[in-house]
Each structure stands twice: as C-alpha cells, then as structure tokens.
Write a protein that holds these residues in place. Sequence first.
Motif, PDB file in Angstrom:
ATOM      1  N   ALA A  48       0.829  -1.205   0.000  1.00 38.00           N
ATOM      2  CA  ALA A  48       0.000   0.000   0.000  1.00 38.00           C
ATOM      3  C   ALA A  48       0.864   1.256   0.000  1.00 38.00           C
ATOM      4  O   ALA A  48       0.578   2.229  -0.717  1.00 38.00           O
ATOM      5  CB  ALA A  48      -0.925  -0.009   1.214  1.00 38.00           C
ATOM      6  N   ILE A  49       1.947   1.238   0.766  1.00 40.34           N
ATOM      7  CA  ILE A  49       2.850   2.392   0.797  1.00 40.34           C
ATOM      8  C   ILE A  49       3.522   2.573  -0.554  1.00 40.34           C
ATOM      9  O   ILE A  49       3.634   3.685  -1.073  1.00 40.34           O
ATOM     10  CB  ILE A  49       3.891   2.230   1.929  1.00 40.34           C
ATOM     11  CG1 ILE A  49       3.206   2.338   3.288  1.00 40.34           C
ATOM     12  CG2 ILE A  49       4.999   3.268   1.811  1.00 40.34           C
ATOM     13  CD1 ILE A  49       4.104   2.028   4.465  1.00 40.34           C
ATOM     14  N   HIS A  50       3.958   1.471  -1.140  1.00 41.93           N
ATOM     15  CA  HIS A  50       4.607   1.542  -2.454  1.00 41.93           C
ATOM     16  C   HIS A  50       3.636   2.083  -3.502  1.00 41.93           C
ATOM     17  O   HIS A  50       3.999   2.931  -4.327  1.00 41.93           O
ATOM     18  CB  HIS A  50       5.126   0.154  -2.860  1.00 41.93           C
ATOM     19  CG  HIS A  50       5.767   0.131  -4.202  1.00 41.93           C
ATOM     20  ND1 HIS A  50       6.964   0.762  -4.453  1.00 41.93           N
ATOM     21  CD2 HIS A  50       5.370  -0.427  -5.378  1.00 41.93           C
ATOM     22  CE1 HIS A  50       7.274   0.589  -5.729  1.00 41.93           C
ATOM     23  NE2 HIS A  50       6.320  -0.138  -6.307  1.00 41.93           N
ATOM     24  N   GLN A  51       2.401   1.627  -3.459  1.00 46.57           N
ATOM     25  CA  GLN A  51       1.397   2.091  -4.418  1.00 46.57           C
ATOM     26  C   GLN A  51       1.096   3.578  -4.213  1.00 46.57           C
ATOM     27  O   GLN A  51       0.965   4.333  -5.173  1.00 46.57           O
ATOM     28  CB  GLN A  51       0.121   1.265  -4.270  1.00 46.57           C
ATOM     29  CG  GLN A  51      -0.960   1.622  -5.270  1.00 46.57           C
ATOM     30  CD  GLN A  51      -2.206   0.770  -5.078  1.00 46.57           C
ATOM     31  OE1 GLN A  51      -2.282  -0.030  -4.148  1.00 46.57           O
ATOM     32  NE2 GLN A  51      -3.165   0.941  -5.958  1.00 46.57           N
ATOM     33  N   HIS A  52       1.027   4.013  -2.967  1.00 50.93           N
ATOM     34  CA  HIS A  52       0.755   5.427  -2.681  1.00 50.93           C
ATOM     35  C   HIS A  52       1.905   6.307  -3.167  1.00 50.93           C
ATOM     36  O   HIS A  52       1.686   7.344  -3.791  1.00 50.93           O
ATOM     37  CB  HIS A  52       0.539   5.629  -1.182  1.00 50.93           C
ATOM     38  CG  HIS A  52       0.420   7.067  -0.783  1.00 50.93           C
ATOM     39  ND1 HIS A  52      -0.676   7.829  -1.103  1.00 50.93           N
ATOM     40  CD2 HIS A  52       1.274   7.882  -0.109  1.00 50.93           C
ATOM     41  CE1 HIS A  52      -0.498   9.057  -0.637  1.00 50.93           C
ATOM     42  NE2 HIS A  52       0.679   9.107  -0.032  1.00 50.93           N
ATOM     43  N   ARG A  53       3.122   5.896  -2.884  1.00 49.87           N
ATOM     44  CA  ARG A  53       4.276   6.693  -3.308  1.00 49.87           C
ATOM     45  C   ARG A  53       4.385   6.740  -4.827  1.00 49.87           C
ATOM     46  O   ARG A  53       4.793   7.753  -5.391  1.00 49.87           O
ATOM     47  CB  ARG A  53       5.555   6.127  -2.699  1.00 49.87           C
ATOM     48  CG  ARG A  53       5.655   6.401  -1.214  1.00 49.87           C
ATOM     49  CD  ARG A  53       6.947   5.895  -0.631  1.00 49.87           C
ATOM     50  NE  ARG A  53       7.010   6.176   0.806  1.00 49.87           N
ATOM     51  CZ  ARG A  53       7.866   5.621   1.628  1.00 49.87           C
ATOM     52  NH1 ARG A  53       8.755   4.741   1.178  1.00 49.87           N
ATOM     53  NH2 ARG A  53       7.856   5.931   2.900  1.00 49.87           N
ATOM     54  N   SER A  80       1.841   6.625  -6.901  1.00 52.35           N
ATOM     55  CA  SER A  80       0.789   7.497  -7.433  1.00 52.35           C
ATOM     56  C   SER A  80       1.090   8.968  -7.152  1.00 52.35           C
ATOM     57  O   SER A  80       0.719   9.841  -7.927  1.00 52.35           O
ATOM     58  CB  SER A  80      -0.565   7.119  -6.837  1.00 52.35           C
ATOM     59  OG  SER A  80      -0.588   7.409  -5.452  1.00 52.35           O
ATOM     60  N   VAL A  81       1.775   9.266  -6.062  1.00 58.24           N
ATOM     61  CA  VAL A  81       2.117  10.650  -5.729  1.00 58.24           C
ATOM     62  C   VAL A  81       3.267  11.134  -6.605  1.00 58.24           C
ATOM     63  O   VAL A  81       3.316  12.301  -6.994  1.00 58.24           O
ATOM     64  CB  VAL A  81       2.479  10.762  -4.228  1.00 58.24           C
ATOM     65  CG1 VAL A  81       3.046  12.124  -3.896  1.00 58.24           C
ATOM     66  CG2 VAL A  81       1.259  10.479  -3.368  1.00 58.24           C
ATOM     67  N   ALA A  82       4.182  10.254  -6.955  1.00 57.93           N
ATOM     68  CA  ALA A  82       5.359  10.633  -7.730  1.00 57.93           C
ATOM     69  C   ALA A  82       4.999  10.989  -9.170  1.00 57.93           C
ATOM     70  O   ALA A  82       5.762  11.647  -9.857  1.00 57.93           O
ATOM     71  CB  ALA A  82       6.376   9.493  -7.715  1.00 57.93           C
ATOM     72  N   LYS A  83       3.852  10.566  -9.663  1.00 57.90           N
ATOM     73  CA  LYS A  83       3.478  10.826 -11.059  1.00 57.90           C
ATOM     74  C   LYS A  83       3.180  12.256 -11.295  1.00 57.90           C
ATOM     75  O   LYS A  83       2.798  13.105 -10.798  1.00 57.90           O
ATOM     76  CB  LYS A  83       2.271   9.983 -11.462  1.00 57.90           C
ATOM     77  CG  LYS A  83       2.619   8.523 -11.574  1.00 57.90           C
ATOM     78  CD  LYS A  83       1.411   7.735 -12.021  1.00 57.90           C
ATOM     79  CE  LYS A  83       1.750   6.261 -12.109  1.00 57.90           C
ATOM     80  NZ  LYS A  83       0.630   5.454 -12.498  1.00 57.90           N
TER      81      LYS A  83
END
Length: 85
Positions: free
Chosen positions: A75-80, A82-85
Amino acid sequence: MTNIGSLLVDAAALMVTGMGVVFIFLTILIFLVRLMSKLVPQEVPPPITAPKAVKNQANHTSTVSPQVVAAISAAIHQHRASVAK
C-alpha cells in the motif's frame, strides 16, 4: 461665571473624595478576601494512587504477521508511486 480658583478647589475636593472612596473600598475588599481565605478551607486534591497491576494478564507477543507487513508495504509503495506521477 465663577472664577477659576473655586473650580480648581471643587475639582481637587472631588478628586480627593473619589480617591478616598476607592481606597476604602479596596481596603475592605482585601480584608474580606483574607478573612474568607482563613474561614474557607483550602481545597485539597485527592491523593493519586498508583494503578494496581493485574496479575492475571496473559503475556501476548504483539508481532505482526508477515502477510500484514506485506500488505502495508504494498500500500505504501502504491501510494508513493501514485504521488510521484
């Protein structure tokens, strides 16, 4: 019209009277507050007692299962991502 001297005397008399009244009022107020502090008992908070330890507690090891750690990491990897895009 009256002369300035009598006006100043009246003003001074009024000022002294007002200051005297305030002084007497504050003196009475201080006396009454001190009297009340002697008559009314001081409020004492109840003593703090230490919490009693429960002897029958089960010793649980609070380890997190590897599946939960993997889900949180994903979940953390997915959030980071999506934010980095």
